[in-house]
Design an enzyme around this catalytic site. Structure first.
Site, mmCIF file in Angstrom:
data_model
loop_
_atom_site.group_PDB
_atom_site.id
_atom_site.type_symbol
_atom_site.label_atom_id
_atom_site.label_comp_id
_atom_site.label_asym_id
_atom_site.label_seq_id
_atom_site.Cartn_x
_atom_site.Cartn_y
_atom_site.Cartn_z
ATOM 1 N N THR A 44 0.831 -1.206 0.000
ATOM 2 C CA THR A 44 0.000 0.000 0.000
ATOM 3 C C THR A 44 0.862 1.252 0.000
ATOM 4 O O THR A 44 0.604 2.207 -0.744
ATOM 5 C CB THR A 44 -0.923 0.011 1.236
ATOM 6 O OG1 THR A 44 -1.698 -1.181 1.254
ATOM 7 C CG2 THR A 44 -1.831 1.220 1.226
ATOM 8 N N THR A 45 1.912 1.248 0.830
ATOM 9 C CA THR A 45 2.794 2.410 0.945
ATOM 10 C C THR A 45 3.564 2.657 -0.345
ATOM 11 O O THR A 45 3.984 3.777 -0.624
ATOM 12 C CB THR A 45 3.766 2.214 2.123
ATOM 13 O OG1 THR A 45 3.015 1.854 3.286
ATOM 14 C CG2 THR A 45 4.548 3.476 2.423
ATOM 15 N N TYR A 107 -13.143 -4.421 -1.465
ATOM 16 C CA TYR A 107 -14.359 -3.910 -2.105
ATOM 17 C C TYR A 107 -15.436 -4.980 -2.293
ATOM 18 O O TYR A 107 -16.588 -4.734 -1.996
ATOM 19 C CB TYR A 107 -14.061 -3.233 -3.449
ATOM 20 C CG TYR A 107 -15.264 -2.484 -3.995
ATOM 21 C CD1 TYR A 107 -15.626 -1.254 -3.452
ATOM 22 C CD2 TYR A 107 -16.055 -3.016 -5.013
ATOM 23 C CE1 TYR A 107 -16.744 -0.573 -3.918
ATOM 24 C CE2 TYR A 107 -17.170 -2.352 -5.485
ATOM 25 C CZ TYR A 107 -17.514 -1.125 -4.936
ATOM 26 O OH TYR A 107 -18.615 -0.464 -5.393
ATOM 27 N N TYR A 133 -2.476 -10.839 4.525
ATOM 28 C CA TYR A 133 -2.464 -9.437 4.961
ATOM 29 C C TYR A 133 -3.888 -9.010 5.261
ATOM 30 O O TYR A 133 -4.726 -8.910 4.367
ATOM 31 C CB TYR A 133 -1.827 -8.582 3.866
ATOM 32 C CG TYR A 133 -1.789 -7.091 4.110
ATOM 33 C CD1 TYR A 133 -2.041 -6.524 5.354
ATOM 34 C CD2 TYR A 133 -1.476 -6.220 3.059
ATOM 35 C CE1 TYR A 133 -1.995 -5.163 5.553
ATOM 36 C CE2 TYR A 133 -1.422 -4.851 3.247
ATOM 37 C CZ TYR A 133 -1.687 -4.331 4.490
ATOM 38 O OH TYR A 133 -1.641 -2.967 4.680
ATOM 39 N N ARG A 138 -8.885 -0.651 5.379
ATOM 40 C CA ARG A 138 -8.771 -0.289 3.966
ATOM 41 C C ARG A 138 -9.612 -1.179 3.057
ATOM 42 O O ARG A 138 -10.033 -0.739 1.996
ATOM 43 C CB ARG A 138 -7.305 -0.365 3.512
ATOM 44 C CG ARG A 138 -6.487 0.866 3.874
ATOM 45 C CD ARG A 138 -5.137 0.821 3.184
ATOM 46 N NE ARG A 138 -4.361 2.016 3.459
ATOM 47 C CZ ARG A 138 -4.305 3.078 2.658
ATOM 48 N NH1 ARG A 138 -4.979 3.091 1.531
ATOM 49 N NH2 ARG A 138 -3.571 4.120 2.977
ATOM 50 N N LYS A 161 0.245 -10.613 8.121
ATOM 51 C CA LYS A 161 0.364 -9.230 8.561
ATOM 52 C C LYS A 161 -0.996 -8.837 9.107
ATOM 53 O O LYS A 161 -1.974 -8.711 8.375
ATOM 54 C CB LYS A 161 0.765 -8.321 7.399
ATOM 55 C CG LYS A 161 0.814 -6.837 7.770
ATOM 56 C CD LYS A 161 1.128 -5.970 6.555
ATOM 57 C CE LYS A 161 1.104 -4.485 6.912
ATOM 58 N NZ LYS A 161 1.344 -3.631 5.712
ATOM 59 N N ILE A 203 5.606 -4.744 9.741
ATOM 60 C CA ILE A 203 5.686 -4.242 8.370
ATOM 61 C C ILE A 203 5.295 -2.779 8.471
ATOM 62 O O ILE A 203 4.124 -2.438 8.651
ATOM 63 C CB ILE A 203 4.803 -5.059 7.414
ATOM 64 C CG1 ILE A 203 5.303 -6.518 7.402
ATOM 65 C CG2 ILE A 203 4.838 -4.470 6.010
ATOM 66 C CD1 ILE A 203 4.519 -7.458 6.512
#
Length: 291
Positions: A44-45, A107, A133, A138, A161, A203
């Site tokens: 994401t980052t 989503y 993850y 999000r 994660k 992370i």
């Protein structure tokens, strides 16, 4: 098992949004020099949501090539389409990633059975270590510890994660998955306590800005040294908070650019950090003694 401070690396860009490969190489060297234990490429980052598949894998390959085996590289290969996640994971294996990190499908909000079958399909399709993850803030999808326990029994699924920030999940997941299953936090603010409770690492977003401090704090926490870990974490509190003052990775890219490591580039629909936030992020960087 990959352990310690695992930095979710920002993707350097020019002001037109093109990937800046020279700065990417500089970042890799910077993190290895500062003691970062592993890098996540295209999480994401790293703005995985705004790079196309070709760009995504080009960044992963570049990081793998620049690292050249000095530390492990984990490729972000999650998708809300199972077939796309399989394709990205296979591509990551092809370019030499050490493991893959797969976010829960976002989503479309699958059931727990849907999550199990999704990850099972990827694990059966691609022979590479895979890390689950879970970041419901999000994805609007929470993978429960019981589902993680089922998935831990599948070959190639080696860790998770867990980014809910719920510390009670450390023991719940450990009890279900055993000692050989890696449990990482994705929540910087609780990462010290998470690892003191038995987590295997973080992370981290904060590690982009203060990699040595995050490495030293997590190392102390994994080794059960609460006093040292807490003392270092106190210096990082500002970063843990202010790097999320706007949507990640907006603040962290601004901070890394202030350190002279990257240019001021980001992809729409994300925008550069607004001026009213500069002082707060700068103060957090000063607290961590990186400015």
């Amino acid at each position: 098992m990959i352990q310690g401070s695992i930095v979710a690396l920002v993707t350097p860009m020019f002001d037109n949004g093109d990937v800046d490969k020279d700065s990417l190489k500089k970042l890799v060297d910077f993190h290895i020099e500062q003691g970062t234990d592993s890098l996540v490429a295209m999480g994401t980052t790293g703005e995985s949501a705004t790079l196309n598949e070709h760009e995504h894998m080009d960044v992963v390959k570049s990081i793998v090539d620049y690292v050249a085996g000095r530390i492990p590289v984990i490729a972000g290969t999650g998708a809300n389409s199972t077939s796309e996640a399989i394709a990205l994971t296979a591509a990551a294996k092809e370019v030499g990633a050490d493991a893959c990190l797969l976010v829960t499908p976002y989503y479309n909000k699958p059931t727990q059975e849907g999550l199990y079958l999704h990850y099972k399909a990827v694990a059966e399709a691609v022979d590479i270590p895979q890390i689950l993850y879970n970041v419901p803030g999000r994805t609007a999808c929470d993978m429960l510890p019981e589902t993680i326990g089922r998935l831990a029994k599948i070959e190639r699924i080696v860790g998770v994660k867990e980014a809910t920030g719920e510390l009670s999940r450390v023991s719940a997941i450990r009890d279900l998955c055993g000692d050989d299953f890696a449990i990482y936090t994705g929540d910087d603010a609780s990462s010290c306590e998470f690892c003191l409770l038995g987590g295997n690492g973080t992370i981290t977003v904060s590690g982009n800005v203060a990699p040595k401090l995050v490495h030293d704090m997590i190392s102390a926490a994994i080794n059960g040294d609460r006093e040292t870990a807490s003392s270092i974490d106190a210096k990082l509190t500002g970063l843990h908070n202010q790097l999320f003052i706007q949507s990640n990775p907006i603040p962290v890219k601004w901070a890394v650019s202030e350190m002279g490591l990257i240019e001021q580039g980001i992809r729409l629909p994300l925008t550069w950090l607004t001026e009213d936030c500069f002082e707060k992020v700068c103060s957090a960087m000063q607290q961590a003694q990186v400015l």
